[in-house]
Design an enzyme around this catalytic site. Structure first.
Site, PDB file in Angstrom:
ATOM      1  N   GLU A 293      13.358  -2.983 -16.238  1.00  0.00           N
ATOM      2  CA  GLU A 293      14.134  -3.435 -17.390  1.00  0.00           C
ATOM      3  C   GLU A 293      13.183  -4.047 -18.423  1.00  0.00           C
ATOM      4  O   GLU A 293      12.204  -4.702 -18.076  1.00  0.00           O
ATOM      5  CB  GLU A 293      15.156  -4.480 -16.926  1.00  0.00           C
ATOM      6  CG  GLU A 293      16.087  -4.952 -18.028  1.00  0.00           C
ATOM      7  CD  GLU A 293      17.039  -6.039 -17.549  1.00  0.00           C
ATOM      8  OE1 GLU A 293      18.158  -6.102 -18.064  1.00  0.00           O
ATOM      9  OE2 GLU A 293      16.647  -6.834 -16.662  1.00  0.00           O
TER      10      GLU A 293
ATOM     11  N   LYS B 192      24.274  -1.074 -19.422  1.00  0.00           N
ATOM     12  CA  LYS B 192      24.484  -2.189 -18.496  1.00  0.00           C
ATOM     13  C   LYS B 192      25.813  -2.897 -18.755  1.00  0.00           C
ATOM     14  O   LYS B 192      26.108  -3.291 -19.879  1.00  0.00           O
ATOM     15  CB  LYS B 192      23.319  -3.173 -18.653  1.00  0.00           C
ATOM     16  CG  LYS B 192      23.332  -4.356 -17.699  1.00  0.00           C
ATOM     17  CD  LYS B 192      22.119  -5.239 -17.994  1.00  0.00           C
ATOM     18  CE  LYS B 192      22.050  -6.463 -17.096  1.00  0.00           C
ATOM     19  NZ  LYS B 192      20.945  -7.360 -17.524  1.00  0.00           N
TER      20      LYS B 192
ATOM     21  N   CYS C 222      19.340  -4.598 -13.162  1.00  0.00           N
ATOM     22  CA  CYS C 222      19.083  -6.031 -12.951  1.00  0.00           C
ATOM     23  C   CYS C 222      20.288  -6.836 -12.441  1.00  0.00           C
ATOM     24  O   CYS C 222      20.608  -6.793 -11.265  1.00  0.00           O
ATOM     25  CB  CYS C 222      18.526  -6.637 -14.234  1.00  0.00           C
ATOM     26  SG  CYS C 222      17.691  -8.245 -13.971  1.00  0.00           S
TER      27      CYS C 222
END
Length: 270
Positions: free
Chosen positions: A43, A113, A156
């Site tokens: 990321e 995300k 993440c």
């Protein structure tokens, strides 16, 4: 699906786009020279700096990064997961976007995300990802690659939400990507534990590229890019310096674990 080597890259990204992409290329080259066919970037790999600076450069970061990804996959003839970079959403924010690219430079899958990191940590750091990032509204895809297996995407903070990985396992995922810029404070206690949990409960390989070290101001990341097998065993760990974690993805091992521990077949509540 065949046996092959996968690599999880570890970087200390900075606010300088070209510098970061040059470092990414060096590490990709290192992974390929060691035999990796599937490579993953963490990321924020092309930019890690102040939010205002990120927003000012968002269009350039997105365009330059996507061009880089297509060029680099063709150059090294690899399949590449680019862990997360800002792509303008059209309303003054960006999507934290992960893309999967094949060896022809073609995009195979894209994920925005969905879980945003808005957290006040006891170490005094506050993170408000939603200030600049628009949350995705679609669950991540699984790309069914004929040679590399079924590849599930995430980014993440998603790793704290097991229901997202249940969705991926229901879509027949065999390898779970968890590219991250995990904070040093939480990472020391939670990173490896969460990766092991996601691997074990879904009987999947986990490939987790990571950021490490000090990036700007007080932003420190944990490092320890890892590859884990479906039993939760850590096959490779990049430690706390830039580099790579590389390990074999073996379909026979996947089949063995799923035969010995068929928990996905025993679910009662869907």
């Amino acid at each position: 699906m065949k046996s092959y080597l996968a690599a999880a890259i570890q970087m200390t990204s900075t606010p300088w786009l070209e510098k970061n992409l040059a470092e990414a290329e060096e590490l990709i080259d290192l992974a390929v020279r060691q035999g990796a066919e599937l490579v993953s970037l963490p990321e924020n790999f092309p930019f890690m700096g102040e939010e205002a600076e990120k927003m000012a450069q968002a269009e350039t970061i997105a365009q330059t990064t996507e061009k880089f990804l297509k060029t680099i996959t063709q150059k090294f003839q690899i399949t590449l997961l680019a862990g997360g970079f800002p792509v303008p959403s059209g309303d003054g924010k960006v999507y934290n976007t992960a893309v999967l690219i094949d060896a022809n430079g073609q995009e195979l899958a894209r994920y925005q995300k969905v879980h945003l990191f808005d957290v006040n940590l006891p170490d005094g750091n506050t993170y408000q990802e939603s200030n600049t990032v628009m949350a995705g509204t679609v669950l991540p895809p699984v790309y069914h690659h004929p040679e590399l297996g079924n590849l599930g995407l995430s980014v993440c903070y998603d790793v704290r939400f097991p229901e997202l990985y249940r969705h991926l396992s229901e879509k027949e995922a065999e390898i779970l990507f968890v590219p991250a810029a995990f904070t040093a404070y939480t990472g020391k206690d939670h990173w490896e534990v969460l990766l092991k949990a996601r691997a074990i409960e879904n009987t999947c390989y986990v490939v987790a590229p990571a950021q490490t070290g000090c990036h700007y101001g007080r932003r420190y990341t944990h490092g320890h890019a890892m590859i884990l097998d479906p039993w939760g065993a850590v096959l490779a760990d990049a430690g706390d310096r830039p580099g790579i974690a590389i390990a074999e993805i073996n379909p026979a091992r996947l089949e063995q674990v799923r035969r010995q521990m068929p928990s996905l077949q025993h679910r009662v509540f869907m």
